[in-house]
Design a protein around this motif. Structure first.
Motif, PDB file in Angstrom:
ATOM      1  N   ASN A  98      38.358  33.454  37.856  1.00  0.00           N
ATOM      2  CA  ASN A  98      37.323  32.429  37.694  1.00  0.00           C
ATOM      3  C   ASN A  98      36.343  32.410  38.864  1.00  0.00           C
ATOM      4  O   ASN A  98      35.159  32.147  38.689  1.00  0.00           O
ATOM      5  N   GLN A  99      36.843  32.727  40.048  1.00  0.00           N
ATOM      6  CA  GLN A  99      35.970  32.667  41.241  1.00  0.00           C
ATOM      7  C   GLN A  99      35.236  33.980  41.506  1.00  0.00           C
ATOM      8  O   GLN A  99      34.333  34.033  42.314  1.00  0.00           O
ATOM      9  N   ARG A 100      35.654  35.068  40.863  1.00  0.00           N
ATOM     10  CA  ARG A 100      35.070  36.374  41.189  1.00  0.00           C
ATOM     11  C   ARG A 100      33.567  36.413  40.918  1.00  0.00           C
ATOM     12  O   ARG A 100      33.118  36.026  39.866  1.00  0.00           O
ATOM     13  N   ARG A 101      32.811  36.816  41.917  1.00  0.00           N
ATOM     14  CA  ARG A 101      31.374  37.037  41.791  1.00  0.00           C
ATOM     15  C   ARG A 101      31.035  38.236  42.652  1.00  0.00           C
ATOM     16  O   ARG A 101      31.786  38.590  43.560  1.00  0.00           O
ATOM     17  N   SER A 102      29.893  38.853  42.391  1.00  0.00           N
ATOM     18  CA  SER A 102      29.413  39.897  43.303  1.00  0.00           C
ATOM     19  C   SER A 102      28.766  39.198  44.483  1.00  0.00           C
ATOM     20  O   SER A 102      27.796  38.464  44.313  1.00  0.00           O
ATOM     21  N   ILE A 103      29.331  39.401  45.650  1.00  0.00           N
ATOM     22  CA  ILE A 103      28.862  38.713  46.861  1.00  0.00           C
ATOM     23  C   ILE A 103      28.119  39.725  47.723  1.00  0.00           C
ATOM     24  O   ILE A 103      28.630  40.812  48.005  1.00  0.00           O
ATOM     25  N   ARG A 104      26.912  39.336  48.140  1.00  0.00           N
ATOM     26  CA  ARG A 104      26.058  40.287  48.866  1.00  0.00           C
ATOM     27  C   ARG A 104      25.769  39.875  50.307  1.00  0.00           C
ATOM     28  O   ARG A 104      24.993  40.522  50.988  1.00  0.00           O
ATOM     29  N   HIS A 131      38.751  49.895  36.709  1.00  0.00           N
ATOM     30  CA  HIS A 131      40.001  49.157  36.956  1.00  0.00           C
ATOM     31  C   HIS A 131      40.215  48.953  38.457  1.00  0.00           C
ATOM     32  O   HIS A 131      40.543  47.859  38.908  1.00  0.00           O
ATOM     33  N   ALA A 132      40.033  50.021  39.212  1.00  0.00           N
ATOM     34  CA  ALA A 132      40.255  49.926  40.664  1.00  0.00           C
ATOM     35  C   ALA A 132      39.235  48.971  41.293  1.00  0.00           C
ATOM     36  O   ALA A 132      39.571  48.163  42.163  1.00  0.00           O
ATOM     37  N   GLY A 133      37.996  49.050  40.811  1.00  0.00           N
ATOM     38  CA  GLY A 133      36.943  48.177  41.346  1.00  0.00           C
ATOM     39  C   GLY A 133      37.257  46.708  41.096  1.00  0.00           C
ATOM     40  O   GLY A 133      37.069  45.857  41.972  1.00  0.00           O
ATOM     41  N   GLN A 134      37.766  46.414  39.900  1.00  0.00           N
ATOM     42  CA  GLN A 134      38.100  45.010  39.605  1.00  0.00           C
ATOM     43  C   GLN A 134      39.248  44.532  40.491  1.00  0.00           C
ATOM     44  O   GLN A 134      39.259  43.390  40.944  1.00  0.00           O
ATOM     45  N   ASN A 135      40.199  45.423  40.761  1.00  0.00           N
ATOM     46  CA  ASN A 135      41.279  45.046  41.691  1.00  0.00           C
ATOM     47  C   ASN A 135      40.698  44.606  43.035  1.00  0.00           C
ATOM     48  O   ASN A 135      41.154  43.631  43.639  1.00  0.00           O
ATOM     49  N   VAL A 136      39.691  45.365  43.491  1.00  0.00           N
ATOM     50  CA  VAL A 136      39.084  45.059  44.797  1.00  0.00           C
ATOM     51  C   VAL A 136      38.396  43.693  44.747  1.00  0.00           C
ATOM     52  O   VAL A 136      38.531  42.868  45.653  1.00  0.00           O
ATOM     53  N   TYR A 137      37.680  43.457  43.655  1.00  0.00           N
ATOM     54  CA  TYR A 137      37.017  42.159  43.495  1.00  0.00           C
ATOM     55  C   TYR A 137      38.041  41.015  43.582  1.00  0.00           C
ATOM     56  O   TYR A 137      37.845  40.032  44.283  1.00  0.00           O
ATOM     57  N   LEU A 138      39.135  41.162  42.820  1.00  0.00           N
ATOM     58  CA  LEU A 138      40.102  40.053  42.745  1.00  0.00           C
ATOM     59  C   LEU A 138      40.849  39.876  44.063  1.00  0.00           C
ATOM     60  O   LEU A 138      41.093  38.753  44.508  1.00  0.00           O
ATOM     61  N   GLN A 139      41.179  40.999  44.704  1.00  0.00           N
ATOM     62  CA  GLN A 139      41.875  40.897  45.995  1.00  0.00           C
ATOM     63  C   GLN A 139      40.965  40.228  47.027  1.00  0.00           C
ATOM     64  O   GLN A 139      41.413  39.416  47.832  1.00  0.00           O
ATOM     65  N   ALA A 140      39.681  40.561  46.967  1.00  0.00           N
ATOM     66  CA  ALA A 140      38.736  39.940  47.907  1.00  0.00           C
ATOM     67  C   ALA A 140      38.756  38.422  47.734  1.00  0.00           C
ATOM     68  O   ALA A 140      38.854  37.679  48.715  1.00  0.00           O
ATOM     69  N   VAL A 141      38.709  37.966  46.496  1.00  0.00           N
ATOM     70  CA  VAL A 141      38.723  36.511  46.250  1.00  0.00           C
ATOM     71  C   VAL A 141      39.985  35.903  46.848  1.00  0.00           C
ATOM     72  O   VAL A 141      39.938  34.881  47.541  1.00  0.00           O
ATOM     73  N   ALA A 142      41.115  36.560  46.606  1.00  0.00           N
ATOM     74  CA  ALA A 142      42.396  36.004  47.062  1.00  0.00           C
ATOM     75  C   ALA A 142      42.476  35.931  48.589  1.00  0.00           C
ATOM     76  O   ALA A 142      43.244  35.147  49.132  1.00  0.00           O
ATOM     77  N   LEU A 143      41.676  36.748  49.272  1.00  0.00           N
ATOM     78  CA  LEU A 143      41.703  36.740  50.742  1.00  0.00           C
ATOM     79  C   LEU A 143      40.552  35.931  51.340  1.00  0.00           C
ATOM     80  O   LEU A 143      40.304  35.995  52.542  1.00  0.00           O
ATOM     81  N   GLY A 144      39.812  35.233  50.487  1.00  0.00           N
ATOM     82  CA  GLY A 144      38.673  34.444  50.988  1.00  0.00           C
ATOM     83  C   GLY A 144      37.505  35.326  51.380  1.00  0.00           C
ATOM     84  O   GLY A 144      36.677  34.972  52.215  1.00  0.00           O
ATOM     85  N   MET A 145      37.453  36.512  50.751  1.00  0.00           N
ATOM     86  CA  MET A 145      36.375  37.443  51.078  1.00  0.00           C
ATOM     87  C   MET A 145      35.475  37.633  49.858  1.00  0.00           C
ATOM     88  O   MET A 145      35.766  37.162  48.765  1.00  0.00           O
TER      89      MET A 145
END
Ligand SMILES: Cc1cc2nc3c(=O)[nH]c(=O)nc-3n(C[C@H](O)[C@H](O)[C@H](O)COP(=O)(O)O)c2cc1C
Length: 395
Positions: free
Chosen positions: A210-216, A342-356
């Motif tokens: 729900n929180q995943r966005r492209s952050i620039r 698939h790998a890219g989405q993992n990175v997106y979701l992991q970033a959210v989980a780490l406050g990144m």
């Protein structure tokens, strides 16, 4: 957000921004009193090209409703190569339904460009020309950053300064000069074993989705080796293995035929206790080894400024052969990019989980990235994903 808008503007304008260095100067004009009028936009330019392909350009673009483009001209067919001060001009008519006007100049390729005496005029009812204020059109004043006041500049390939020594007129002129970037020296560094990834997070998968966005934009904070370890593992780390005559490793991202065509590199800029450099990731050993040391973030940046700002950036490459050897063309046309997604989405979701935050970037110079990473000729760069802590307003 601004970064996306400017980026789209360049692409929609048809500028091949990533084939060679690209430096942009721009400003907006209020179209209210200019709609439907004939205009002439003039600038004086002198140019010392750094190579035979380098060119200078005036450009103007009219935006209409809903992102539609109106008048656009960037001198693509007749670029500037004048080596002494000369006047250049774009003429046309502002669309009657104009919502915004953006104009400026840009340089493509290496070189030094001087600009002065920029004017914008519209034709009046008597057939004469009325000047429209183009603030600091003479490039006489610099702002606090030293770049021309009242103009936006964009590029990490050039410096933009006010030259008080050789103006064509007035107190100054704009000087755009190519910046020489550091060149990588390739030498494999020692293996750095990464800390074990954590298998417990502070938010649910649903919350992360729900929180995943492209952050620039990223905070200036340094990352830790734990952050690096976690992001690499999420991208393409080993999560299981099957033992037989040979051990098969399975990863956090699915892969057609478990053939894993991707390789992951990480460009480190600001990570506590780690030397800036470009490192290659070994998923099986969960380790990285430098391929070159130095801060190469600006070399890797595609002009959007994200990579230059981010403390670390993942680069995904692929060896198509690993997948096409089993699946033929279908492997290249479909499966490798599906694996990447698939790998890219993992990175997106992991970033959210780490406050990144992170952003998938596919628009970059293949040749530039391949040279910077010393890629093999069978290896294709596919994604760049800068990441860093969220800036306060995005939390
Ligand atoms: C294949 C692909 C390529 C992309 N390339 C870029 C890019 O080069 N630059 C960029 O700023 N964003 C890029 N994006 C991010 C998209 O702009 C972004 O996903 C989209 O605007 C939707 O926003 P969201 O990710 O926040 O939901 C890319 C996304 C994908 C999936």
């Amino acid at each position: 957000m601004k970064k996306t808008i400017l980026f789209c503007l360049l692409l929609l304008g048809g500028v091949t921004a990533f084939a060679q260095p690209f430096g942009l100067v721009s400003k907006s004009l209020n179209p209210t009193d200019l709609k439907g009028k004939e205009f002439r936009y003039k600038g004086h330019i002198t140019f010392a090209p750094g190579d035979t392909a380098s060119t200078g350009h005036l450009w103007i673009r009219v935006d209409l409703k809903d992102g539609q483009m109106g008048f656009f001209e960037n001198m693509e067919k007749k670029p500037i190569r004048a080596t002494s001060w000369k006047t250049f001009e774009i003429t046309g008519t502002i669309n009657s339904d104009a919502e915004n006007i953006t104009l400026g100049l840009f340089i493509l390729g290496k070189g030094t460009l001087g600009a002065d005496k920029f004017t914008f005029e519209v034709k009046n009812a008597k057939g004469g020309w009325d000047a429209i204020a183009l603030e600091n059109g003479g490039f006489d004043q610099a702002n606090t950053e030293g770049t021309p006041d009242k103009w936006n500049v964009k590029s990490n390939d050039y410096s933009f300064t006010i030259d008080k020594a050789n103006p064509l007129e007035g107190e100054g002129s704009l000087l755009i000069q190519s910046i020489e970037k550091p060149k990588p020296i390739f030498e494999n560094g020692p293996e750095i074993l990464l800390p074990k990834p954590s298998l417990k997070g502070s938010i649910s998968v649903e919350e992360a989705l729900n929180q995943r966005r492209s952050i620039r934009d990223y905070a200036n904070d340094s990352l830790t080796i734990d952050n690096v370890s976690q992001m690499l593992w999420a991208a393409y780390g080993v999560s299981d293995s099957i033992k037989g005559r040979k051990t098969y490793y399975l990863k956090t991202a699915p892969s057609a035929g478990a053939l894993y065509p991707l390789e992951i590199y990480i460009a480190i800029g600001k990570v506590k206790g780690m030397k800036p450099g470009i490192y290659h990731y070994s998923p099986i050993r969960h380790s990285i080894s430098s391929i070159t040391l130095g801060d190469f973030r600006s070399n890797l940046d595609n002009g959007q400024g994200m990579v230059e700002q981010a403390p670390a950036t993942l680069v995904f490459t692929a060896f198509y052969e690993r997948t096409t050897s089993k699946y033929g063309d279908r492997g290249k046309d479909r499966y490798v990019c599906m694996d990447l997604g698939h790998a890219g989405q993992n990175v997106y979701l992991q970033a959210v989980a780490l406050g990144m935050g992170t952003c998938a970037i596919a628009a970059f110079s293949d040749g530039g990235v391949s040279a910077l990473l010393n890629l093999k000729k069978e290896e294709t760069p596919l994604y760049i994903m800068p990441f860093g802590m969220l800036v306060k307003s995005e939390k």
